[in-house]
Design a protein around this motif. Structure first.
Motif, PDB file in Angstrom:
ATOM      1  N   LYS A 122       0.838  -1.208   0.000  1.00  0.00           N
ATOM      2  CA  LYS A 122       0.000   0.000   0.000  1.00  0.00           C
ATOM      3  C   LYS A 122       0.872   1.256   0.000  1.00  0.00           C
ATOM      4  N   GLY A 128      -4.323  -2.002  -5.866  1.00  0.00           N
ATOM      5  CA  GLY A 128      -5.515  -2.643  -5.313  1.00  0.00           C
ATOM      6  C   GLY A 128      -5.158  -4.110  -5.077  1.00  0.00           C
ATOM      7  N   ARG A 145      -7.690  -5.984   5.928  1.00  0.00           N
ATOM      8  CA  ARG A 145      -8.406  -4.894   5.231  1.00  0.00           C
ATOM      9  C   ARG A 145      -7.758  -3.554   5.587  1.00  0.00           C
ATOM     10  N   SER A 150      -8.337  -4.921  -0.454  1.00  0.00           N
ATOM     11  CA  SER A 150      -9.686  -4.387  -0.678  1.00  0.00           C
ATOM     12  C   SER A 150     -10.648  -5.432  -1.258  1.00  0.00           C
ATOM     13  N   ARG A 151     -10.077  -6.545  -1.725  1.00  0.00           N
ATOM     14  CA  ARG A 151     -10.934  -7.588  -2.302  1.00  0.00           C
ATOM     15  C   ARG A 151     -10.500  -8.933  -1.729  1.00  0.00           C
ATOM     16  N   TYR A 189     -15.035  -5.727   2.304  1.00  0.00           N
ATOM     17  CA  TYR A 189     -14.281  -6.168   1.124  1.00  0.00           C
ATOM     18  C   TYR A 189     -15.211  -6.183  -0.089  1.00  0.00           C
ATOM     19  N   ASN A 343     -12.435  -1.977 -10.438  1.00  0.00           N
ATOM     20  CA  ASN A 343     -13.249  -2.523  -9.342  1.00  0.00           C
ATOM     21  C   ASN A 343     -14.589  -3.020  -9.874  1.00  0.00           C
TER      22      ASN A 343
END
Ligand code: SF4
Length: 356
Positions: A122, A128, A145, A150-151, A189, A343
């Motif tokens: 990050k 991502g 998280r 994020s997923r 998420y 996304n």
């Protein structure tokens, strides 16, 4: 040919389409799914640079080549530096998204290792990040998280509890897996799940129920593929009538029907399709998928991350792999979303609906 209301298929319609081997009807199905893909997610394919950073696993799923009981596997875990080197390569090559995948471990050493890697990714590259690390506690999901993921992709493998039981050892609990999927949503998420397609005892109705399950659980991303046997697993002996062509066709039908029914989710064109047909990746995209996951780590260990037999491109460099994906995607007239996270539109809408 029967007239289908492609915008609003019933469960009966979907079972019929899942069962058909009428070539004209199948082509129509893929074409209709492709139209829906263009309408809802466009003709841009998004890359997720994949690093399978460890094949150490505490579980024993009956279909999986790296299950803990397979003592023929040489175990490895990449160092933090090696993972970050791959993240840098992905960043430099304009992959805006990265996937960390490994066998399942819940010990604190592993949880904090992942947490540390996530913070570094990050802070240094702002990618991502999707995790695919199995069932964890809600607290662990929260920590990861916060650290930058994020997923999360957690496959249900089959939404039929009986089939789930058949392909897992006794210590794998269907309800626990459902709870984990709910925990991921609660921790904000983008939630991904998926199933294995063409399992023993699985019917066309089971597969359609899997698609209904995705809808019912408001899933944002789908990562599913045809089941391919790994010879050193207990399930290999259950697949007496294994037909790769049939498996591939089922996989494409699942992508197409999922696109038609869920519309705005991200769907991966997985390596399993490519394993069954050298044009499998393109065929997946033409049936409605919009995500690809090129491998971005170069390591002797790639040959030790074999969930199933005949996995392709084990010795290609990240560069060669990227070129191969580019070629496939351009060949079918699609674009690549370099520098864009891509996304799930479904997640975006879910958030807006919740806030509005
Ligand atoms: S499927 Fe995942 S949890 Fe199951 S044995 Fe394989 S790596 Fe481990």
């Amino acid at each position: 040919m029967k007239k289908y209301n492609w915008d609003n298929l019933s469960k009966t319609d979907m079972i019929e389409l899942m069962s058909t081997d009428d070539k004209l009807l199948l082509q129509r199905l893929y074409d209709e799914a492709y139209k829906v893909k263009i309408k809802y997610v466009g003709n841009t394919v998004y890359f997720r640079g994949l690093v399978e950073f460890s094949n150490i696993c505490t579980k024993d799923c009956l279909y999986c080549g790296i299950r803990k009981g397979n003592d023929k596997v040489e175990r490895y875990c990449l160092s933090k530096e090696d993972i970050l080197k791959s993240a840098k390569w992905a960043y430099d090559n304009k992959y805006a998204s990265f996937v960390l995948q490994s066998g399942e471990r819940t010990d604190e050493e592993f949880v904090s290792f992942v947490e540390d890697v996530l913070y570094e990714i990050k802070n240094r590259y702002g990618l991502g990040v999707t995790l695919s690390l199995g069932e964890e506690t809600r607290e662990t999901y929260r920590r990861w998280r916060k650290a930058g993921a994020s997923r999360y992709l957690l496959r249900i493998e089959s939404s039929n509890p009986e089939i789930y039981k058949l392909i897992h050892p006794e210590d794998c609990d269907f309800q626990a897996r459902l709870q984990a999927i709910e925990d991921l949503r609660a921790e904000d998420y983008q939630v991904g799940t998926g199933v294995m397609i063409g399992l023993p005892a699985q019917t066309a109705e089971d597969l359609v129920n899997d698609i209904l399950f995705f809808k019912e659980h408001d899933i944002d991303m789908i990562g599913m593929g045809p089941y391919i046997v790994h010879h050193d697993t207990p399930m290999a002996s259950m697949m007496k009538d294994y037909d790769p062509k049939h498996q591939l066709e089922l996989g494409l039908k699942m992508i197409a029907l999922t696109r038609l029914y869920l519309k705005d989710v991200n769907i991966a064109s997985t390596t399993a399709l490519q394993t069954l047909d050298y044009l499998g990746r393109e065929r997946g995209l033409l049936a409605g998928a919009n995500i690809c996951m090129p491998v971005v780590y170069e390591s002797e260990n790639r040959k030790n991350y074999l969930l199933y037999d005949n996995k392709p491109a084990l010795t290609e460099t990240s560069e060669e792999n990227m070129k191969a994906f580019e070629k496939s995607i351009h060949r079918i007239g699609e674009n690549i979303g370099y520098g864009v996270m891509g996304n799930s539109p479904h997640y975006k809408k879910r958030k807006e609906d919740n806030n509005g």
